[in-house]
Motif scaffolding. Structure first.
Motif, PDB file in Angstrom:
ATOM      1  N   PRO B  61       0.825  -1.222   0.000  1.00 32.29           N
ATOM      2  CA  PRO B  61       0.000   0.000   0.000  1.00 32.29           C
ATOM      3  C   PRO B  61       0.850   1.259   0.000  1.00 32.29           C
ATOM      4  CG  PRO B  61      -0.082  -1.114   2.132  1.00 32.29           C
ATOM      5  CD  PRO B  61       0.606  -2.046   1.198  1.00 32.29           C
ATOM      6  N   GLY B  62       0.208   2.368  -0.319  1.00 29.18           N
ATOM      7  CA  GLY B  62       0.906   3.643  -0.414  1.00 29.18           C
ATOM      8  C   GLY B  62       1.493   4.133   0.895  1.00 29.18           C
ATOM      9  N   ARG B  63       1.129   3.461   2.003  1.00 30.24           N
ATOM     10  CA  ARG B  63       1.720   3.838   3.299  1.00 30.24           C
ATOM     11  C   ARG B  63       3.236   3.571   3.319  1.00 30.24           C
ATOM     12  NH1 ARG B  63       0.915   0.924   7.261  1.00 30.24           N
ATOM     13  NH2 ARG B  63       0.146  -1.004   6.284  1.00 30.24           N
ATOM     14  N   PHE B  64       3.661   2.728   2.420  1.00 34.30           N
ATOM     15  CA  PHE B  64       5.086   2.392   2.316  1.00 34.30           C
ATOM     16  C   PHE B  64       5.703   3.263   1.231  1.00 34.30           C
ATOM     17  CE2 PHE B  64       5.459  -1.458   4.897  1.00 34.30           C
ATOM     18  CZ  PHE B  64       4.121  -1.775   5.084  1.00 34.30           C
ATOM     19  N   SER B  65       6.707   4.003   1.592  1.00 38.21           N
ATOM     20  CA  SER B  65       7.370   4.862   0.616  1.00 38.21           C
ATOM     21  C   SER B  65       8.873   4.855   0.876  1.00 38.21           C
ATOM     22  CB  SER B  65       6.835   6.288   0.695  1.00 38.21           C
ATOM     23  OG  SER B  65       7.116   6.853   1.965  1.00 38.21           O
ATOM     24  N   GLY B  66       9.598   5.357  -0.075  1.00 37.97           N
ATOM     25  CA  GLY B  66      11.042   5.384   0.090  1.00 37.97           C
ATOM     26  C   GLY B  66      11.645   6.507  -0.708  1.00 37.97           C
ATOM     27  N   ARG B  67      12.930   6.672  -0.507  1.00 37.17           N
ATOM     28  CA  ARG B  67      13.667   7.621  -1.322  1.00 37.17           C
ATOM     29  C   ARG B  67      15.145   7.262  -1.263  1.00 37.17           C
ATOM     30  NH1 ARG B  67      13.738  13.374   2.002  1.00 37.17           N
ATOM     31  NH2 ARG B  67      14.159  12.542   4.084  1.00 37.17           N
ATOM     32  N   GLN B  68      15.886   7.819  -2.211  1.00 38.77           N
ATOM     33  CA  GLN B  68      17.331   7.617  -2.234  1.00 38.77           C
ATOM     34  C   GLN B  68      18.005   8.960  -2.417  1.00 38.77           C
ATOM     35  OE1 GLN B  68      19.040   5.440  -5.575  1.00 38.77           O
ATOM     36  NE2 GLN B  68      20.534   4.466  -4.229  1.00 38.77           N
ATOM     37  N   PHE B  69      19.075   9.134  -1.709  1.00 37.99           N
ATOM     38  CA  PHE B  69      19.790  10.403  -1.743  1.00 37.99           C
ATOM     39  C   PHE B  69      20.949  10.326  -2.746  1.00 37.99           C
ATOM     40  CE2 PHE B  69      17.444  12.098   1.756  1.00 37.99           C
ATOM     41  CZ  PHE B  69      17.125  11.003   2.534  1.00 37.99           C
ATOM     42  N   SER B  70      21.560  11.465  -2.998  1.00 40.00           N
ATOM     43  CA  SER B  70      22.623  11.529  -4.002  1.00 40.00           C
ATOM     44  C   SER B  70      23.835  10.685  -3.623  1.00 40.00           C
ATOM     45  CB  SER B  70      23.046  12.985  -4.236  1.00 40.00           C
ATOM     46  OG  SER B  70      23.493  13.565  -3.027  1.00 40.00           O
ATOM     47  N   ASN B  71      24.004  10.395  -2.336  1.00 41.26           N
ATOM     48  CA  ASN B  71      25.123   9.534  -1.913  1.00 41.26           C
ATOM     49  C   ASN B  71      24.730   8.056  -1.880  1.00 41.26           C
ATOM     50  OD1 ASN B  71      23.440   9.480   0.266  1.00 41.26           O
ATOM     51  ND2 ASN B  71      24.961  10.174   1.772  1.00 41.26           N
TER      52      ASN B  71
END
Lengths: 109, 115
Positions: B61-71
């Motif tokens: 579900p959309g409750r799970f999210s993520g991201r990645q940084f430039s490093n």
């Protein structure tokens, strides 16, 4: 979608040979990987087959038949430390490894 | 060289709260994937990031999210926690610049307990 089937549990005696099978259904296929995970530990890579045939790495071998959507992991000269969970994983379409539910291997004296 | 580092190792949260988990990949690895592991369900794919872009997302579900940084460090967030979110969350990094990820290196995971 993608699905992988492998036995949930296998028991074998120390020094014996055991084979863990994996059948898969996937849209797009790049290869079949195997991972080992001890209780409380992180999964660690064992082997990868992109083409049909047998790959051997020490006591462990892995086999792939793309036409049969089937592969197996063969563990020889079993040791107590081989007691762990073993996962097959398929790299299909997209950038993800899709894992089976794992096979718990118990090696007994 | 250092392996994949996940923090924190253990976390206890209350239903309805949100949580952020962190993953530092092996130096030079640009692909980071997240998995949820529960007893009997194996490892279920959450999402994969490469060079700050999400390339694939699993069936969560959309409750799970993520991201990645430039490093290449990555975070995943779970909002409005439910009891069923209790699991081991594993992060894996690889060199992959293409679709073929033959070998992924896993961290020790974050054990999340929702009460």
């Amino acid at each position: 979608g993608q699905s992988l089937e492998q036995p949930s549990e296998v028991t074998a005696v120390e020094g014996a040979i055991v084979q863990i099978n994996c059948t898969y259904q996937t849209s797009g296929f790049y290869g079949l990987s195997w991972y080992q995970q001890h209780d409380g530990g992180a999964p660690t890579f064992l082997s990868y087959n992109a083409l049909d045939g047998l790959e051997e790495t020490g006591r462990f071998s892995s086999f792939l038949s793309r036409s049969d959507s089937y592969g197996y992991l063969l563990l020889q000269e079993l040791q107590m430390k081989d007691s762990a969970s073993y996962f097959c994983a398929v790299m299909g379409s997209g950038y993800a490894l899709n894992f089976g539910k794992g096979t718990s291997l118990l090696v007994t004296p | 060289k250092a392996g994949v580092t996940q923090t924190p190792r253990y976390l206890i949260k209350t239903r309805g709260q949100q949580v952020t988990l962190s993953c530092s990949p092996i130096s030079g690895h640009r692909s980071v994937s997240w998995y949820q592991q529960t007893p009997g369900q194996g490892l279920q794919f959450l999402f994969e990031y490469f060079s700050e872009t999400q390339r694939n997302k699993g069936n969560f579900p959309g409750r799970f999210s993520g991201r990645q940084f430039s490093n290449s460090r990555s975070e995943m967030n779970v909002s409005t926690l439910e009891l069923g979110d209790s699991a081991l969350y594993l992060c894996a990094s690889s060199l992959a610049g293409t679709a073929v990820i033959a070998e992924a290196f896993f961290g020790q995971g974050t054990r999340l307990t929702v009460v």
